[in-house]
Design an enzyme around this catalytic site. Structure first.
Site, PDB file in Angstrom:
ATOM      1  N   GLY A 157       0.822  -1.211   0.000  1.00  0.00           N
ATOM      2  CA  GLY A 157       0.000   0.000   0.000  1.00  0.00           C
ATOM      3  C   GLY A 157       0.850   1.252   0.000  1.00  0.00           C
ATOM      4  O   GLY A 157       0.564   2.218  -0.722  1.00  0.00           O
ATOM      5  N   TYR A 158       1.902   1.234   0.798  1.00  0.00           N
ATOM      6  CA  TYR A 158       2.804   2.390   0.866  1.00  0.00           C
ATOM      7  C   TYR A 158       3.492   2.615  -0.476  1.00  0.00           C
ATOM      8  O   TYR A 158       3.554   3.744  -0.979  1.00  0.00           O
ATOM      9  CB  TYR A 158       3.836   2.168   1.967  1.00  0.00           C
ATOM     10  CG  TYR A 158       4.746   3.342   2.219  1.00  0.00           C
ATOM     11  CD1 TYR A 158       4.339   4.398   3.030  1.00  0.00           C
ATOM     12  CD2 TYR A 158       6.004   3.391   1.646  1.00  0.00           C
ATOM     13  CE1 TYR A 158       5.172   5.475   3.258  1.00  0.00           C
ATOM     14  CE2 TYR A 158       6.850   4.467   1.872  1.00  0.00           C
ATOM     15  CZ  TYR A 158       6.431   5.512   2.682  1.00  0.00           C
ATOM     16  OH  TYR A 158       7.264   6.583   2.901  1.00  0.00           O
ATOM     17  N   ALA A 159       4.002   1.527  -1.071  1.00  0.00           N
ATOM     18  CA  ALA A 159       4.674   1.656  -2.364  1.00  0.00           C
ATOM     19  C   ALA A 159       3.714   2.186  -3.428  1.00  0.00           C
ATOM     20  O   ALA A 159       4.080   3.052  -4.230  1.00  0.00           O
ATOM     21  CB  ALA A 159       5.258   0.309  -2.782  1.00  0.00           C
ATOM     22  N   SER A 161       1.032   4.008  -2.948  1.00  0.00           N
ATOM     23  CA  SER A 161       0.693   5.406  -2.662  1.00  0.00           C
ATOM     24  C   SER A 161       1.818   6.350  -3.067  1.00  0.00           C
ATOM     25  O   SER A 161       1.581   7.425  -3.621  1.00  0.00           O
ATOM     26  CB  SER A 161       0.358   5.580  -1.177  1.00  0.00           C
ATOM     27  OG  SER A 161       1.504   5.454  -0.346  1.00  0.00           O
ATOM     28  N   LYS A 162       3.051   5.945  -2.813  1.00  0.00           N
ATOM     29  CA  LYS A 162       4.174   6.823  -3.143  1.00  0.00           C
ATOM     30  C   LYS A 162       4.455   6.839  -4.647  1.00  0.00           C
ATOM     31  O   LYS A 162       4.943   7.828  -5.187  1.00  0.00           O
ATOM     32  CB  LYS A 162       5.417   6.409  -2.354  1.00  0.00           C
ATOM     33  CG  LYS A 162       5.285   6.670  -0.849  1.00  0.00           C
ATOM     34  CD  LYS A 162       5.048   8.142  -0.539  1.00  0.00           C
ATOM     35  CE  LYS A 162       5.008   8.410   0.962  1.00  0.00           C
ATOM     36  NZ  LYS A 162       4.859   9.848   1.275  1.00  0.00           N
TER      37      LYS A 162
END
Length: 253
Positions: A157-159, A161-162
């Site tokens: 999810g973080y990857a 989003s970024k």
């Protein structure tokens, strides 16, 4: 004089997630360069940040908002734009990270990270930025990540989003560069903060990370202060749609 282009006297900067960590140092850097600071976080815990900003001789105003809650975000935007009709600088630092291998990475993890790190960034930038367009001036700095360029491990999810933040930087820049608003980003490397505590405490991951960083050390929040001032100042007036990596050389390996 070239150093005058880095001065932020008379400017007002909104720095999200500025109650601790990297965001706190972004706020301090802008204050030391001359800007008054508006801070917002999901917890109203700004005592340390307030002391730092006021010690630099600048004004500090804080708000509380939960960026995972769309209503809370819109309520904050309404309040801050009423209190500050002109915001000159926006630093989109607020974010979250949730770690779990992909097979067990729940819908709830995914939804929260995407909402905070991507959807809220878009909405806040749209609402603050369109006022900058009306004023014919503004500086917007997104905080990207090394995972804007890489996939990472256990943080899908973080990857995602970024990666999305990287695209937003270019999308906003394409529409607003001609209107006096610069839109750029910073991609911090591995910085010693609460977000990376789990990595630093894992001997194998910590060793692997340090072996890849040419500088041979974890970054410090202070290492990012010069870059945020540059991107928030007139020294970067012809830089648009770009991401500056501050990573000790990681991306060069």
């Amino acid at each position: 004089m070239i150093l005058d282009k880095f001065k932020l006297d008379g400017k007002t900067a909104l720095v999200t997630g500025s109650n601790q960590g990297i965001g706190q140092y972004y706020a301090l850097a802008l204050a030391e360069a001359g800007a008054d600071i508006i801070g917002v976080s999901y917890v109203d815990d700004f005592d340390e940040t307030k002391k730092m900003i006021e010690a630099a001789g600048k004004k500090f105003t804080s708000y509380q908002s939960d960026f995972s809650d769309r209503k809370s975000l819109h309520d904050f935007i309404g309040k801050v734009t009423a209190d500050f009709p002109q915001i000159d600088i926006l630093v989109n630092n607020a974010g979250t990270i949730m770690r779990n291998p992909i097979a067990g990475h729940s819908d709830e993890y995914w939804d929260k990270v995407i909402e905070v790190n991507l959807s809220a960034q878009f909405i806040l930038t749209r609402e603050i930025g369109k006022r900058m367009v009306d004023n014919g001036y503004g500086k917007i700095v997104f905080i990207a990540s090394l995972l804007s360029f890489q996939g990472g491990i256990t943080v899908p999810g973080y990857a995602a989003s970024k990666g999305g933040v990287k695209q937003l930087i270019m999308a906003f820049s394409n529409e607003w560069a001609s209107k006096g608003v610069t839109v750029n980003g910073i991609a911090p490397g591995y910085i010693a903060t609460a977000n990376t505590k789990a990595l630093r405490e894992n001997p194998e991951r910590n060793k692997a990370i340090l072996e890849r960083i040419p500088n041979g050390r974890w970054g410090k929040p202070e290492d990012l202060m010069g870059t945020v001032v540059f991107l928030s100042s007139d020294a970067s007036s012809y830089l648009n749609g770009s991401i500056v990596t501050v990573d000790g050389g990681w991306m060069g390996r």
